[in-house]
Design a protein around this motif. Structure first.
Motif, PDB file in Angstrom:
ATOM      1  N   ALA A  47     -10.977   4.320  -0.280  1.00  0.00           N
ATOM      2  CA  ALA A  47      -9.635   3.912   0.136  1.00  0.00           C
ATOM      3  C   ALA A  47      -9.629   3.676   1.632  1.00  0.00           C
ATOM      4  O   ALA A  47     -10.119   4.515   2.399  1.00  0.00           O
ATOM      5  CB  ALA A  47      -8.603   4.975  -0.235  1.00  0.00           C
ATOM      6  N   TYR A  74       0.865  -1.178   0.000  1.00  0.00           N
ATOM      7  CA  TYR A  74       0.000   0.000   0.000  1.00  0.00           C
ATOM      8  C   TYR A  74       0.902   1.229   0.000  1.00  0.00           C
ATOM      9  O   TYR A  74       1.846   1.317   0.794  1.00  0.00           O
ATOM     10  CB  TYR A  74      -0.894  -0.002   1.238  1.00  0.00           C
ATOM     11  CG  TYR A  74      -2.072   0.944   1.168  1.00  0.00           C
ATOM     12  CD1 TYR A  74      -3.333   0.478   0.809  1.00  0.00           C
ATOM     13  CD2 TYR A  74      -1.929   2.295   1.457  1.00  0.00           C
ATOM     14  CE1 TYR A  74      -4.424   1.332   0.746  1.00  0.00           C
ATOM     15  CE2 TYR A  74      -3.003   3.160   1.395  1.00  0.00           C
ATOM     16  CZ  TYR A  74      -4.261   2.680   1.041  1.00  0.00           C
ATOM     17  OH  TYR A  74      -5.332   3.542   0.973  1.00  0.00           O
ATOM     18  N   ILE A 106     -10.156   7.901  -7.396  1.00  0.00           N
ATOM     19  CA  ILE A 106     -10.332   7.114  -6.180  1.00  0.00           C
ATOM     20  C   ILE A 106     -11.766   7.254  -5.681  1.00  0.00           C
ATOM     21  O   ILE A 106     -12.231   8.352  -5.393  1.00  0.00           O
ATOM     22  CB  ILE A 106      -9.339   7.563  -5.091  1.00  0.00           C
ATOM     23  CG1 ILE A 106      -7.898   7.294  -5.545  1.00  0.00           C
ATOM     24  CG2 ILE A 106      -9.623   6.830  -3.779  1.00  0.00           C
ATOM     25  CD1 ILE A 106      -6.850   7.784  -4.570  1.00  0.00           C
ATOM     26  N   LEU A 129     -11.059   2.121  -7.518  1.00  0.00           N
ATOM     27  CA  LEU A 129     -11.002   3.172  -8.528  1.00  0.00           C
ATOM     28  C   LEU A 129     -12.223   3.109  -9.425  1.00  0.00           C
ATOM     29  O   LEU A 129     -12.675   2.024  -9.801  1.00  0.00           O
ATOM     30  CB  LEU A 129      -9.740   3.027  -9.377  1.00  0.00           C
ATOM     31  CG  LEU A 129      -8.397   3.029  -8.637  1.00  0.00           C
ATOM     32  CD1 LEU A 129      -7.248   2.891  -9.644  1.00  0.00           C
ATOM     33  CD2 LEU A 129      -8.226   4.292  -7.802  1.00  0.00           C
ATOM     34  N   ILE A 136      -7.974  -0.077  -2.197  1.00  0.00           N
ATOM     35  CA  ILE A 136      -8.339   1.152  -2.900  1.00  0.00           C
ATOM     36  C   ILE A 136      -9.243   0.756  -4.060  1.00  0.00           C
ATOM     37  O   ILE A 136      -8.912  -0.155  -4.832  1.00  0.00           O
ATOM     38  CB  ILE A 136      -7.106   1.895  -3.435  1.00  0.00           C
ATOM     39  CG1 ILE A 136      -6.166   2.285  -2.290  1.00  0.00           C
ATOM     40  CG2 ILE A 136      -7.523   3.141  -4.220  1.00  0.00           C
ATOM     41  CD1 ILE A 136      -4.844   2.874  -2.761  1.00  0.00           C
ATOM     42  N   LEU A 193      -0.689   9.270  -0.206  1.00  0.00           N
ATOM     43  CA  LEU A 193      -1.240   9.588  -1.518  1.00  0.00           C
ATOM     44  C   LEU A 193      -0.864  10.991  -1.977  1.00  0.00           C
ATOM     45  O   LEU A 193      -1.445  11.510  -2.930  1.00  0.00           O
ATOM     46  CB  LEU A 193      -2.769   9.439  -1.495  1.00  0.00           C
ATOM     47  CG  LEU A 193      -3.299   8.058  -1.088  1.00  0.00           C
ATOM     48  CD1 LEU A 193      -4.823   8.050  -1.082  1.00  0.00           C
ATOM     49  CD2 LEU A 193      -2.765   6.968  -1.985  1.00  0.00           C
ATOM     50  N   SER A 247       5.062   1.049  -6.474  1.00  0.00           N
ATOM     51  CA  SER A 247       3.662   0.788  -6.142  1.00  0.00           C
ATOM     52  C   SER A 247       2.883   2.101  -6.103  1.00  0.00           C
ATOM     53  O   SER A 247       1.748   2.183  -6.575  1.00  0.00           O
ATOM     54  CB  SER A 247       3.548   0.068  -4.800  1.00  0.00           C
ATOM     55  OG  SER A 247       4.059   0.866  -3.744  1.00  0.00           O
ATOM     56  N   GLN A 282      -4.360  13.823  -2.272  1.00  0.00           N
ATOM     57  CA  GLN A 282      -4.018  13.419  -3.629  1.00  0.00           C
ATOM     58  C   GLN A 282      -4.471  14.434  -4.675  1.00  0.00           C
ATOM     59  O   GLN A 282      -4.067  14.347  -5.840  1.00  0.00           O
ATOM     60  CB  GLN A 282      -4.610  12.045  -3.961  1.00  0.00           C
ATOM     61  CG  GLN A 282      -6.126  12.029  -4.146  1.00  0.00           C
ATOM     62  CD  GLN A 282      -6.864  11.716  -2.865  1.00  0.00           C
ATOM     63  OE1 GLN A 282      -6.324  11.917  -1.780  1.00  0.00           O
ATOM     64  NE2 GLN A 282      -8.081  11.216  -2.981  1.00  0.00           N
ATOM     65  N   LEU A 321      -0.399   3.513  -8.808  1.00  0.00           N
ATOM     66  CA  LEU A 321      -1.642   4.204  -8.466  1.00  0.00           C
ATOM     67  C   LEU A 321      -1.666   5.597  -9.080  1.00  0.00           C
ATOM     68  O   LEU A 321      -2.672   6.019  -9.664  1.00  0.00           O
ATOM     69  CB  LEU A 321      -1.795   4.289  -6.952  1.00  0.00           C
ATOM     70  CG  LEU A 321      -2.994   5.106  -6.454  1.00  0.00           C
ATOM     71  CD1 LEU A 321      -4.310   4.473  -6.904  1.00  0.00           C
ATOM     72  CD2 LEU A 321      -2.962   5.246  -4.942  1.00  0.00           C
ATOM     73  N   CYS A 322      -0.554   6.312  -8.966  1.00  0.00           N
ATOM     74  CA  CYS A 322      -0.473   7.678  -9.499  1.00  0.00           C
ATOM     75  C   CYS A 322      -0.777   7.704 -10.994  1.00  0.00           C
ATOM     76  O   CYS A 322      -1.487   8.584 -11.489  1.00  0.00           O
ATOM     77  CB  CYS A 322       0.927   8.242  -9.224  1.00  0.00           C
ATOM     78  SG  CYS A 322       1.195   9.927  -9.832  1.00  0.00           S
ATOM     79  N   ILE A 366      -7.722  -2.402  -5.914  1.00  0.00           N
ATOM     80  CA  ILE A 366      -6.309  -2.608  -5.599  1.00  0.00           C
ATOM     81  C   ILE A 366      -6.194  -3.112  -4.169  1.00  0.00           C
ATOM     82  O   ILE A 366      -6.686  -2.471  -3.236  1.00  0.00           O
ATOM     83  CB  ILE A 366      -5.509  -1.305  -5.768  1.00  0.00           C
ATOM     84  CG1 ILE A 366      -5.562  -0.838  -7.230  1.00  0.00           C
ATOM     85  CG2 ILE A 366      -4.063  -1.491  -5.319  1.00  0.00           C
ATOM     86  CD1 ILE A 366      -4.923   0.528  -7.457  1.00  0.00           C
TER      87      ILE A 366
END
Length: 509
Positions: free
Chosen positions: A190, A41, A187, A198, A196, A45, A54, A178, A58-59, A217
């Protein structure tokens, strides 16, 4: 069920195939929700901060850059439709018709705000130093702006493609850390350390993308559990395929292994606040490592020895004479220790992590090999998030690191080799290599390729003499997925760990 980090780790250890945890999509059995088993994880964020691959995965799913790379490693427009070096010290950009997650347009003012946040003191942004040559942003109109530089800067397009240089909506980080991005997903849910969810961005600028109804995720901190979850069908895709499992994954008829052999690499960074302020001791470490053993024992043969800076032999900036600056020479290493006043041995601390076997096993092998030349290494190996925090604070005499170049410009190694830049857990600190920063600055400013080649040759010679870092080996980059997953492609060579910029095309058949 709500799990804290400790209970999550207990579940991951106890079961070879974790059940999906939490999230509004956790019970979804439909084929339109992609389930990703992530290696960890993200520590947080916050945008623009490099927290590892990782975090980048996500980014890349929720944000977009001005420029990015395609499958061939060529720079292509992302939020930027076009760019040109219209004067020696300015680059004119034109934005495409793109929107943020909330439907508002991506404007030049948003770009101006984003770059200002990165450049602000205390931002923690990994690109803080790299963007220092930018003196300002001139907004021409809503969709056009100029990036002004203090001198000619050949690297501007490559800088804009940096993995953590996401363009966010102005002031959006005031409400959520974020912020509001313009990526293919946003998102929806979370739970820290657990999952998470999406949702697709209905305003995404690429017509027909993303094709999925959602992505879940889930972190699988144990790599064996991550592979087992993929094999059992509990997830559809995993990152960081362990090298020990690559052959088995490749042979499984239900799975696809996507692999790039010349991917990221392992290296040692040094903390100059202690004994490694002395370049002789840094060089002794570099000469005391048998790199072939790292390739075979840590990466199961999926990699190559790293004996010089990461420059491709096909690049005009490759210099064969400087391609083997880090070899194995224990006699010379012992002589350097003696010359530095440590004939009877040296004791140092090495920071790594136990969470990823490659970092753990590299540290253990470094410890064993350096003991042979008289360097006693004490290991500190916490979980990944703690390792990042300790490394950022400068804990340890030296550290095990793993990274891939973020761009293919010859200046891409600067963030790796120049310890005078702002502190980060990924870079050496506490000392300078005389003349190196000046040469690297000259290389960035030179628009003539022949002159740039000579400048970077000189810079590489300084690195060979001063050993600001010590390369260990390259490692293959691998993603694995079930056969039902389509659209997975990878960036080439050093860019391969950042392949998630292409994941907006992922689909399920």
């Amino acid at each position: 069920m709500k799990l804290n980090r400790r209970s999550l780790l207990q579940v991951a250890t106890a079961s070879a195939a974790l059940v999906a945890l939490g999230g509004r999509f956790a019970q979804a059995q439909g084929t339109e929700v992609l389930r990703i088993g992530l290696s960890t994880y993200p520590p947080h964020l916050r945008p623009w901060v490099n927290v590892g691959y990782s975090g980048h995965l996500l980014c890349a799913l929720i944000n977009r850059n001005l420029i990015n790379y395609d499958e061939a490693g060529q720079l292509v427009g992302d939020l930027a439709e076009s760019w040109t070096n219209d004067t020696p010290t300015s680059w004119l950009f034109t934005l495409r018709d793109a929107k943020f997650h909330d439907g508002s347009p991506v404007t030049a003012a948003d770009v101006e705000w984003t770059l200002a946040q990165i450049a602000s003191d205390g931002s923690g942004a990994y690109m803080f130093d790299a963007l220092k040559p930018i003196t300002g942003i001139e907004v021409v109109d809503e969709r056009s702006f100029r990036i002004m530089t203090d001198a000619p800067l050949a690297t501007v397009p490559a800088l804009m493609a940096y993995p953590f240089l996401s363009i966010l909506k102005a002031d959006s980080t005031d409400d959520e850390e974020q912020g509001i991005g313009a990526g293919p997903y946003l998102i929806g849910y979370a739970e820290k350390g657990v999952s998470i969810d999406l949702e697709p961005n209905k305003h995404y600028y690429k017509e027909g993308l993303p094709p999925l109804k959602g992505i879940t995720i889930t972190p699988y901190v144990d790599e064996s559990a991550r592979v087992a979850a993929l094999k059992a069908g509990d997830v559809d895709l995993i990152d960081y395929v362990p090298w020990s499992a690559m052959a088995a994954v490749d042979e499984d008829e239900a799975l696809d292994l996507h692999k790039v052999d010349a991917g990221a690499f392992m290296y040692l960074s040094f903390n100059g606040s202690g004994v490694f302020a002395d370049p002789r001791l840094r060089q002794a470490v570099a000469l005391g490592l048998r790199r072939d053993e790292f390739v075979e024992s840590v990466f199961f043969g999926y990699g190559a020895e790293m004996t010089g800076l990461p420059r491709s032999p096909s690049s005009p900036y490759y210099n064969e004479a400087l391609a083997s600056i880090w070899g194995y020479d224990p006699d010379k290493a012992k002589a350097l220790l003696k010359e530095a006043g440590y004939e009877n041995g040296l004791e140092v601390s090495l920071l790594s992590t136990s969470q990823y076997s490659m970092h753990r096993d590299v540290a253990v092998l470094v410890q064993a090999q350096l003991a042979e030349i008289g360097i006693k290494v004490n290991l500190t190996m916490p979980d990944w998030a703690t390792k990042v925090n300790l490394g950022t604070k400068g804990v340890g005499d030296f550290g095990v690191q793993g990274i891939g170049l973020d761009n293919l410009d010859p200046d891409g190694v600067t963030t790796l080799i120049d310890p005078s830049l702002s502190p980060t857990y990924l870079r050496s600190r506490g000392f300078e290599v005389e003349g190196l920063s000046e040469l690297l600055e000259a290389g960035r400013s030179e628009l003539d390729e022949a002159r740039r080649i000579e400048i970077y040759r000189q810079a590489d010679e300084l690195v060979a003499a001063a050993t600001p870092v010590a390369g260990i080996c390259y490692r293959a980059t691998g993603f694995a997925c079930r056969k039902e997953v389509t659209g997975l492609t990878m960036l080439p060579d050093q860019l391969s760990p950042f392949s998630s910029v292409l994941f907006d095309k992922l689909n399920l058949s």
